[in-house]
Design an enzyme around this catalytic site. Structure first.
Site, PDB file in Angstrom:
ATOM      1  N   GLU A  44     -24.643  30.977  30.121  1.00 13.29           N
ATOM      2  CA  GLU A  44     -24.579  32.444  29.900  1.00 13.29           C
ATOM      3  C   GLU A  44     -25.332  32.802  28.672  1.00 13.29           C
ATOM      4  OE1 GLU A  44     -21.371  36.312  29.235  1.00 13.29           O
ATOM      5  OE2 GLU A  44     -20.593  33.901  29.349  1.00 13.29           O
ATOM      6  N   ASP A 109     -17.722  27.166  12.403  1.00 14.80           N
ATOM      7  CA  ASP A 109     -18.318  28.335  11.746  1.00 14.80           C
ATOM      8  C   ASP A 109     -17.708  28.275  10.432  1.00 14.80           C
ATOM      9  OD1 ASP A 109     -18.604  30.880  11.095  1.00 14.80           O
ATOM     10  OD2 ASP A 109     -17.992  32.039  12.605  1.00 14.80           O
ATOM     11  N   ASP A 111     -17.601  30.421   7.169  1.00 12.35           N
ATOM     12  CA  ASP A 111     -17.845  31.727   6.715  1.00 12.35           C
ATOM     13  C   ASP A 111     -17.511  32.001   5.100  1.00 12.35           C
ATOM     14  OD1 ASP A 111     -17.990  34.617   6.531  1.00 12.35           O
ATOM     15  OD2 ASP A 111     -17.001  34.933   8.264  1.00 12.35           O
TER      16      ASP A 111
END
Length: 297
Positions: A44, A109, A111
């Site tokens: 996707e 992730d 950050d």
């Protein structure tokens, strides 16, 4: 399974997509073969267009088809999602229960805002060369932990496009993990929960040495050499009252806390290097006291 995003500045967007974006490399990386497989054709892609229009369940047969669609839509950003049991663009015609995610890279992730409690040079979305050292240290630790403890080899580090960095792990064993297994890996690699109160309770290392599990002993190898320069000298994390009070939370020895608090209150100009020296000095004095809890790495 979450998606990852790729951000590009708006003014040169179309030119970037037409001339610079590495469609073939992205195809090879996601597909793992030179000819299209389900890893790509059933993948996707979600697009965000001007005006915050969000288009999900896009999929492509080839890299060329992907480029044509991207250049036509000229999205402000697009996201790479999981591989589904059917082609995402055929979602509406798929029979009930036949459209489910089956594979997805293991993604971490990191950050920069996660370091707001300790970085002193910036905060929020602001990033400078100095605080980027935190990300550099995190990459070094996580990369080695993933390779050594889990045996994964196909690791890709990419700038997130905003204020951090993402790690994509493409080993087949990683892409086949369930959500629960992914959470278990994150839990194993986590040291403390957010929040100083919870953190100080968990970091309870007694005596003159640490009895750390192997997973944490390895991190010291990578972090010890940069601790003084980054935390003590550059960021001066314990220079302020708030900073050294946070540090004292990790010392589970009330008399020592009181001694250090008085010393630092009487001389507020003491740097983080000085304060760390004070802790080590007191540690040597109390080396034989069983109740002493050492915060020293």
């Amino acid at each position: 399974m979450s998606t990852d995003e790729i951000d590009v500045s708006t003014p040169a967007m179309l030119s970037f997509y037409r001339r610079l974006y590495p469609y073939k490399s992205i195809f090879n990386w996601l597909n793992h073969e030179h000819t299209p497989t389900r890893r790509f054709t059933h993948r996707e892609f979600a697009f965000t267009l001007q005006g915050d229009v969000y288009l999900r369940y896009n999929s492509f047969a080839t890299a060329e088809e992907m480029k044509k669609q991207v250049c036509m839509l000229n999205p402000t950003r697009f996201e790479i999602g999981p591989v589904y049991s059917a082609r995402p663009r055929d979602k509406k015609t798929a029979r009930p229960g036949a459209f489910v995610p089956v594979q997805r890279e293991l993604v971490f992730d990191i950050d920069m805002t996660d370091y707001d409690p300790v970085r002193t040079c910036c905060s929020g979305a602001d990033i400078c060369r100095r605080c980027w050292s935190f990300i550099s240290a995190a990459v070094r630790v996580l990369d080695n932990a993933i390779r050594d403890q889990y045996g994964y080899r196909h690791l890709l580090w990419v700038y997130s496009g905003r204020r951090g960095i993402h790690l994509w792990i493409s080993d087949k064993e990683a892409t086949d993990l369930t959500d629960e297994q992914r959470k278990a890996i994150v839990g194993w690699l986590s040291v403390i929960a957010p929040g100083i109160k919870e953190a100080s309770k968990k970091l309870n290392f007694r005596g003159g040495h640490f009895t750390l599990p192997p997973s944490l002993r390895a991190t010291l190898t990578h972090l010890s050499p940069i601790f003084v320069k980054l935390i003590l000298e550059d960021q001066d994390c314990f220079g302020s009252t708030e900073g050294w009070e946070t540090l004292l939370e990790y010392i589970h020895h009330a008399p020592l806390q009181a001694t250090l608090r008085k010393l630092w209150s009487d001389d507020p100009t003491r740097s983080s290097v000085d304060k760390w020296g004070d802790i080590k000095s007191e540690r040597r004095k109390k080396q034989g006291e069983k109740e002493f809890v050492s915060p020293v790495l």
